[in-house]
Motif scaffolding. Structure first.
Motif, PDB file in Angstrom:
ATOM      1  N   VAL A 125       2.719  71.008  79.234  1.00 20.90           N
ATOM      2  CA  VAL A 125       4.102  70.643  78.633  1.00 20.90           C
ATOM      3  C   VAL A 125       4.797  71.547  77.709  1.00 20.90           C
ATOM      4  O   VAL A 125       5.986  70.812  77.479  1.00 20.90           O
ATOM      5  CB  VAL A 125       3.711  69.092  77.301  1.00 20.90           C
ATOM      6  N   HIS A 126       4.410  72.478  77.554  1.00 20.51           N
ATOM      7  CA  HIS A 126       4.698  72.418  75.885  1.00 20.51           C
ATOM      8  C   HIS A 126       5.291  74.172  76.802  1.00 20.51           C
ATOM      9  O   HIS A 126       5.775  74.659  75.813  1.00 20.51           O
ATOM     10  CB  HIS A 126       2.980  73.843  75.008  1.00 20.51           C
ATOM     11  N   ASP A 127       5.258  74.483  77.517  1.00 21.85           N
ATOM     12  CA  ASP A 127       6.048  75.449  78.601  1.00 21.85           C
ATOM     13  C   ASP A 127       7.053  74.947  79.396  1.00 21.85           C
ATOM     14  O   ASP A 127       7.278  75.159  80.498  1.00 21.85           O
ATOM     15  CB  ASP A 127       5.070  75.943  79.667  1.00 21.85           C
ATOM     16  N   ILE A 185       6.216  64.254  85.928  1.00 17.74           N
ATOM     17  CA  ILE A 185       5.117  62.835  86.103  1.00 17.74           C
ATOM     18  C   ILE A 185       3.779  64.451  85.947  1.00 17.74           C
ATOM     19  O   ILE A 185       2.795  64.148  85.366  1.00 17.74           O
ATOM     20  CB  ILE A 185       5.291  62.619  87.220  1.00 17.74           C
ATOM     21  N   LEU A 186       3.776  65.547  86.794  1.00 19.97           N
ATOM     22  CA  LEU A 186       2.420  66.374  87.287  1.00 19.97           C
ATOM     23  C   LEU A 186       2.891  67.105  86.067  1.00 19.97           C
ATOM     24  O   LEU A 186       1.558  66.905  85.558  1.00 19.97           O
ATOM     25  CB  LEU A 186       3.185  67.130  87.441  1.00 19.97           C
ATOM     26  N   LEU A 187       3.131  67.012  84.729  1.00 20.74           N
ATOM     27  CA  LEU A 187       2.480  67.991  83.200  1.00 20.74           C
ATOM     28  C   LEU A 187       2.379  66.917  82.381  1.00 20.74           C
ATOM     29  O   LEU A 187       1.515  67.107  81.495  1.00 20.74           O
ATOM     30  CB  LEU A 187       4.261  68.165  82.257  1.00 20.74           C
ATOM     31  N   LEU A 190      -2.610  64.637  80.403  1.00 21.32           N
ATOM     32  CA  LEU A 190      -3.965  63.583  80.592  1.00 21.32           C
ATOM     33  C   LEU A 190      -4.902  64.101  81.074  1.00 21.32           C
ATOM     34  O   LEU A 190      -6.204  63.472  80.175  1.00 21.32           O
ATOM     35  CB  LEU A 190      -3.367  62.355  81.164  1.00 21.32           C
ATOM     36  N   VAL A 191      -4.946  64.799  81.881  1.00 19.35           N
ATOM     37  CA  VAL A 191      -6.636  65.208  82.689  1.00 19.35           C
ATOM     38  C   VAL A 191      -6.974  66.684  81.370  1.00 19.35           C
ATOM     39  O   VAL A 191      -8.275  66.097  80.903  1.00 19.35           O
ATOM     40  CB  VAL A 191      -6.023  66.194  83.575  1.00 19.35           C
ATOM     41  N   MET A 192      -6.555  66.890  80.620  1.00 22.93           N
ATOM     42  CA  MET A 192      -6.871  68.290  79.995  1.00 22.93           C
ATOM     43  C   MET A 192      -6.924  67.778  78.602  1.00 22.93           C
ATOM     44  O   MET A 192      -8.072  68.683  77.973  1.00 22.93           O
ATOM     45  CB  MET A 192      -5.678  69.214  79.653  1.00 22.93           C
ATOM     46  N   ASN A 193      -6.721  66.857  78.265  1.00 21.38           N
ATOM     47  CA  ASN A 193      -6.911  66.166  76.436  1.00 21.38           C
ATOM     48  C   ASN A 193      -7.074  65.373  76.422  1.00 21.38           C
ATOM     49  O   ASN A 193      -8.150  64.784  75.268  1.00 21.38           O
ATOM     50  CB  ASN A 193      -5.415  66.708  75.872  1.00 21.38           C
ATOM     51  N   ILE A 194      -7.229  64.364  77.395  1.00 19.26           N
ATOM     52  CA  ILE A 194      -8.362  63.376  77.101  1.00 19.26           C
ATOM     53  C   ILE A 194      -9.778  63.257  78.443  1.00 19.26           C
ATOM     54  O   ILE A 194     -10.693  63.028  77.303  1.00 19.26           O
ATOM     55  CB  ILE A 194      -7.445  61.961  77.994  1.00 19.26           C
ATOM     56  N   LYS A 229      -8.200  74.257  81.911  1.00 18.24           N
ATOM     57  CA  LYS A 229      -6.623  74.314  82.111  1.00 18.24           C
ATOM     58  C   LYS A 229      -6.890  75.121  83.902  1.00 18.24           C
ATOM     59  O   LYS A 229      -6.625  75.361  84.537  1.00 18.24           O
ATOM     60  CB  LYS A 229      -5.861  75.628  81.575  1.00 18.24           C
ATOM     61  N   ARG A 230      -7.916  76.162  83.310  1.00 18.91           N
ATOM     62  CA  ARG A 230      -8.684  76.987  85.115  1.00 18.91           C
ATOM     63  C   ARG A 230      -8.885  75.898  86.236  1.00 18.91           C
ATOM     64  O   ARG A 230      -8.482  75.935  87.175  1.00 18.91           O
ATOM     65  CB  ARG A 230      -9.586  77.735  84.744  1.00 18.91           C
ATOM     66  N   ASP A 231      -9.338  75.040  86.000  1.00 20.03           N
ATOM     67  CA  ASP A 231     -10.201  73.950  86.939  1.00 20.03           C
ATOM     68  C   ASP A 231      -8.987  72.891  87.236  1.00 20.03           C
ATOM     69  O   ASP A 231      -8.851  72.940  88.079  1.00 20.03           O
ATOM     70  CB  ASP A 231     -11.060  72.973  86.584  1.00 20.03           C
ATOM     71  N   TRP A 232      -7.775  72.742  86.167  1.00 18.74           N
ATOM     72  CA  TRP A 232      -6.672  71.917  86.669  1.00 18.74           C
ATOM     73  C   TRP A 232      -6.096  72.936  87.757  1.00 18.74           C
ATOM     74  O   TRP A 232      -5.653  71.897  88.729  1.00 18.74           O
ATOM     75  CB  TRP A 232      -6.450  71.428  85.912  1.00 18.74           C
TER      76      TRP A 232
END
Length: 197
Positions: free
Chosen positions: A37-39, A156-158, A163-167, A172-175
């Protein structure tokens, strides 16, 4: 004029979400998998680069300036997805955090691959266009509709990535690995299913 603009804008927007355009959607997911999202500014620039590319060949094809083998394009579209996924694997360590060369290369790749995807869009658009003086307007509206649809897909992807990375506390590497591996796998299947083989 406004009705033509509205009609083709909606057609472009809805087409990118249709089952017939799932390969283009898959490309967008692969293209933006390394971003968060930051990007978002980089992502908007990237999607616009892709739109510029496919707008060029879409226009050239619509006005019969270029002709191409449909089977070849159907093969090349999943190739663009697969190559994008492979480049994601090489970017895992510095994914989307580096400026300059990586970003420029990614944008250039988006424009180049957009040229191929534009030829894929053209068959659908040609079936809708009438023989009128509004063709340029129809083409413009269709491209704007696609751009808006693409931005929504990536948003939607971001959000899902956030959600996946923060909740769920996924790395990030796994995502990136999961999204890119899945997209690459589907791309390989699509390549093998084309009539070029």
């Amino acid at each position: 004029m406004s009705s033509v603009l509205s009609t083709y804008l909606k057609l472009g927007f809805h087409h990118i979400f249709s089952l017939g355009a799932y390969d283009h959607m898959l490309f967008l997911l692969a293209l933006c998998a390394i971003y968060t999202v930051h990007d978002w500014r980089k992502v908007v620039a990237l999607i616009t680069s892709f739109t510029i590319g496919h707008s060029i060949t879409l226009a050239l094809s619509t006005f019969n300036i270029i002709r191409f083998d449909t089977a070849l394009i159907e093969f090349l579209i999943p190739v663009t997805i697969f190559i994008t996924c492979v480049t994601n694997f090489f970017k895992l360590k510095g994914a989307a955090s580096k400026q300059g060369a990586i970003l420029s290369l990614h944008n250039a790749m988006a424009v180049f691959f957009g040229l191929i995807h534009g030829m894929g869009f053209s068959n659908y658009l040609k079936s809708l266009l009438g023989h009128s003086s509004d063709t340029w307007l129809q083409l413009l509206a269709f491209n704007v509709g696609i751009e808006l649809g693409q931005l929504l897909i990536v948003l939607i992807l971001l959000v899902v990535a956030f959600l996946v990375m923060n909740i769920l506390n996924a790395r990030k590497r796994d995502w990136i690995m999961v999204i890119s591996s899945a997209a690459a796998g589907v791309a390989l299947i699509l390549m093998m299913e084309t009539s070029i083989f």
